[in-house]
Design a protein around this motif. Structure first.
Motif, PDB file in Angstrom:
ATOM      1  N   GLU A  48      10.304  -1.281  -4.071  1.00 47.29           N
ATOM      2  CA  GLU A  48      10.569  -2.717  -4.106  1.00 47.29           C
ATOM      3  C   GLU A  48      10.546  -3.262  -2.683  1.00 47.29           C
ATOM      4  OE1 GLU A  48      14.258  -5.024  -5.954  1.00 47.29           O
ATOM      5  OE2 GLU A  48      14.824  -4.021  -4.095  1.00 47.29           O
ATOM      6  N   VAL A  49       9.879  -4.394  -2.515  1.00 48.25           N
ATOM      7  CA  VAL A  49       9.936  -5.115  -1.244  1.00 48.25           C
ATOM      8  C   VAL A  49      10.780  -6.355  -1.469  1.00 48.25           C
ATOM      9  CG1 VAL A  49       8.629  -6.301   0.552  1.00 48.25           C
ATOM     10  CG2 VAL A  49       7.649  -4.289  -0.585  1.00 48.25           C
ATOM     11  N   LYS A  96       0.818  -1.212   0.000  1.00 46.07           N
ATOM     12  CA  LYS A  96       0.000   0.000   0.000  1.00 46.07           C
ATOM     13  C   LYS A  96       0.854   1.266   0.000  1.00 46.07           C
ATOM     14  CE  LYS A  96      -4.067   2.020   2.235  1.00 46.07           C
ATOM     15  NZ  LYS A  96      -5.019   1.945   3.372  1.00 46.07           N
ATOM     16  N   SER A  97       2.130   1.146   0.306  1.00 43.30           N
ATOM     17  CA  SER A  97       3.015   2.310   0.349  1.00 43.30           C
ATOM     18  C   SER A  97       3.164   2.923  -1.044  1.00 43.30           C
ATOM     19  CB  SER A  97       4.392   1.890   0.871  1.00 43.30           C
ATOM     20  OG  SER A  97       5.358   2.873   0.592  1.00 43.30           O
ATOM     21  N   GLU A 103      -4.065  -0.495  11.119  1.00 42.42           N
ATOM     22  CA  GLU A 103      -4.572  -0.329   9.757  1.00 42.42           C
ATOM     23  C   GLU A 103      -3.444  -0.590   8.780  1.00 42.42           C
ATOM     24  OE1 GLU A 103      -4.081   4.437   9.105  1.00 42.42           O
ATOM     25  OE2 GLU A 103      -5.812   3.779  10.254  1.00 42.42           O
ATOM     26  N   LEU A 104      -3.807  -0.758   7.515  1.00 40.71           N
ATOM     27  CA  LEU A 104      -2.800  -0.969   6.484  1.00 40.71           C
ATOM     28  C   LEU A 104      -2.155   0.370   6.106  1.00 40.71           C
ATOM     29  CD1 LEU A 104      -4.628  -3.516   4.146  1.00 40.71           C
ATOM     30  CD2 LEU A 104      -2.966  -3.991   5.925  1.00 40.71           C
ATOM     31  N   ALA A 110       1.551   4.515   5.848  1.00 42.63           N
ATOM     32  CA  ALA A 110       1.677   5.957   6.062  1.00 42.63           C
ATOM     33  C   ALA A 110       2.917   6.287   6.888  1.00 42.63           C
ATOM     34  CB  ALA A 110       0.422   6.495   6.751  1.00 42.63           C
ATOM     35  N   VAL A 111       3.232   5.442   7.878  1.00 38.13           N
ATOM     36  CA  VAL A 111       4.426   5.673   8.706  1.00 38.13           C
ATOM     37  C   VAL A 111       5.689   5.542   7.864  1.00 38.13           C
ATOM     38  CG1 VAL A 111       5.752   4.858  10.686  1.00 38.13           C
ATOM     39  CG2 VAL A 111       3.250   4.905  10.797  1.00 38.13           C
ATOM     40  N   TYR A 112       5.749   4.497   7.036  1.00 38.47           N
ATOM     41  CA  TYR A 112       6.916   4.315   6.168  1.00 38.47           C
ATOM     42  C   TYR A 112       7.060   5.474   5.193  1.00 38.47           C
ATOM     43  CZ  TYR A 112       7.164  -0.544   7.818  1.00 38.47           C
ATOM     44  OH  TYR A 112       7.269  -1.672   8.593  1.00 38.47           O
ATOM     45  N   ASP A 113       5.958   5.884   4.587  1.00 42.58           N
ATOM     46  CA  ASP A 113       6.024   6.954   3.591  1.00 42.58           C
ATOM     47  C   ASP A 113       6.482   8.263   4.214  1.00 42.58           C
ATOM     48  OD1 ASP A 113       5.180   5.144   1.717  1.00 42.58           O
ATOM     49  OD2 ASP A 113       3.127   5.881   1.599  1.00 42.58           O
TER      50      ASP A 113
END
Length: 231
Positions: A47-48, A41-42, A230-231, A116-119
Motif C-alpha cells: 500500500e502507498v 513497480k515495487s 530508473e523506476l 529495487a532499493v525499497y524491495d
C-alpha cells in the motif's frame, strides 16, 4: 508482514518552490509522479499511503491508480501541514492512517531510490528482525571533519590523538539520508519514533542517497536521474 509506504507531501515548500510537482527529468508532474511510479513497480510494498493537503497531488494519484488499488490518499489535517508542525506530531499521526503493521516512511525528494532499493531494504529488514534488530534506517558511511562554528573546534574526537589524522582513521559514523525509515507500527506507538532502540543501518551509496532539500539539489538530482535513474 504487509508493508504500508507512508509518503508525506504538502503544499507551500519554501526552499524549493513547488518541488513536488514541477517538471523533472521528463516527468511532467515532477518528483511526485516519479516516486509514485517507482512505488507502483515495487513487489514488496502492499500500500502507498499518500498523506497530503495538495489537490494536485490527489489528482495525480487518481490518474496513476484510478481504482485506488495500490495508492490510498489520506487528506492530512491542515494542522499537520504547517512549517511549524513538529515531526513528533506527524509521527504520532501515522499509525492512525496506515493499513498494515509494517511502515516504510519515505520521501519523493529521493528520486534515485527506486523500487529495487525499497524491495531489498524490506528483505533486509525482515532478516535483521530475526537477528535482534527492531527497525531499519538508511544512510551512508560518514568519515570527515566537522567544525563547530561557535568555538571553531572540531566536534568529533580524533581517536589517533592527532589534530588532522587520516580521513580513513576517523570514527566511523552513519549519516542518515532520509530515504528509508522502516519499522513496525508498535515502534511508532511505544517510542513515538520512526525507528526503534536497536536499528539496522541500511547503507546506501552517495549517488542513490541524493536528496532534494535546496534549489541546487533539484538541479543536481535532475541531471543525475537523467544519467543514472530508473523506476
Amino acid at each position: 508482514m504487509k508493508v504500508s509506504f507512508f509518503l508525506p507531501i504538502r503544499t507551500g515548500s519554501q526552499r524549493v518552490i513547488n518541488k513536488n510537482l514541477r517538471p523533472f527529468a521528463g516527468f511532467e508532474n515532477g518528483i511526485l509522479e516519479l516516486k509514485l511510479r517507482q512505488l507502483l513497480k515495487s513487489v514488496a510494498i502492499d500500500e502507498v499511503l499518500l498523506s497530503t493537503n495538495d489537490p494536485s497531488a490527489i489528482k495525480l494519484a487518481a490518474d496513476l491508480d484510478p481504482k485506488s488499488e495500490r495508492i490510498k490518499v489520506v487528506e492530512r489535517p491542515q494542522a499537520l501541514c504547517l512549517d511549524t508542525t513538529s515531526l513528533t506530531d506527524l509521527i504520532n499521526y501515522v499509525p492512525s492512517v496506515v493499513t498494515h503493521d509494517l511502515i516504510l516512511w519515505g520521501h519523493a525528494t529521493t528520486p534515485l531510490v527506486n523500487a529495487a532499493v525499497y524491495d531489498k531494504a524490506i528483505l533486509d529488514y525482515k532478516e535483521a528482525i530475526q537477528n535482534g534488530y527492531d527497525s531499519l534506517i538508511s544512510g551512508c558511511s560518514f568519515k570527515n571533519f566537522l567544525f563547530r562554528r561557535k568555538d571553531n573546534k572540531l566536534i568529533k574526537e580524533q581517536q589517533s590523538g592527532l589534530q588532522w589524522p587520516r580521513t580513513q582513521d576517523l570514527p566511523d559514523l552513519f549519516e542518515v539520508n532520509h530515504a528509508i525509515f522502516l519499522a513496525h507500527k508498535d515502534i511508532y506507538i511505544r517510542h513515538q519514533n520512526r525507528v526503534g532502540l536497536n536499528p539496522f543501518f541500511y547503507e546506501m551509496d552517495r549517488l542513490t542517497s541524493t536528496d532534494i532539500d535546496w534549489e541546487e539539489d533539484f538541479k543536481i538530482a535532475e541531471v543525475l536521474y537523467e544519467k543514472f535513474g530508473e523506476l
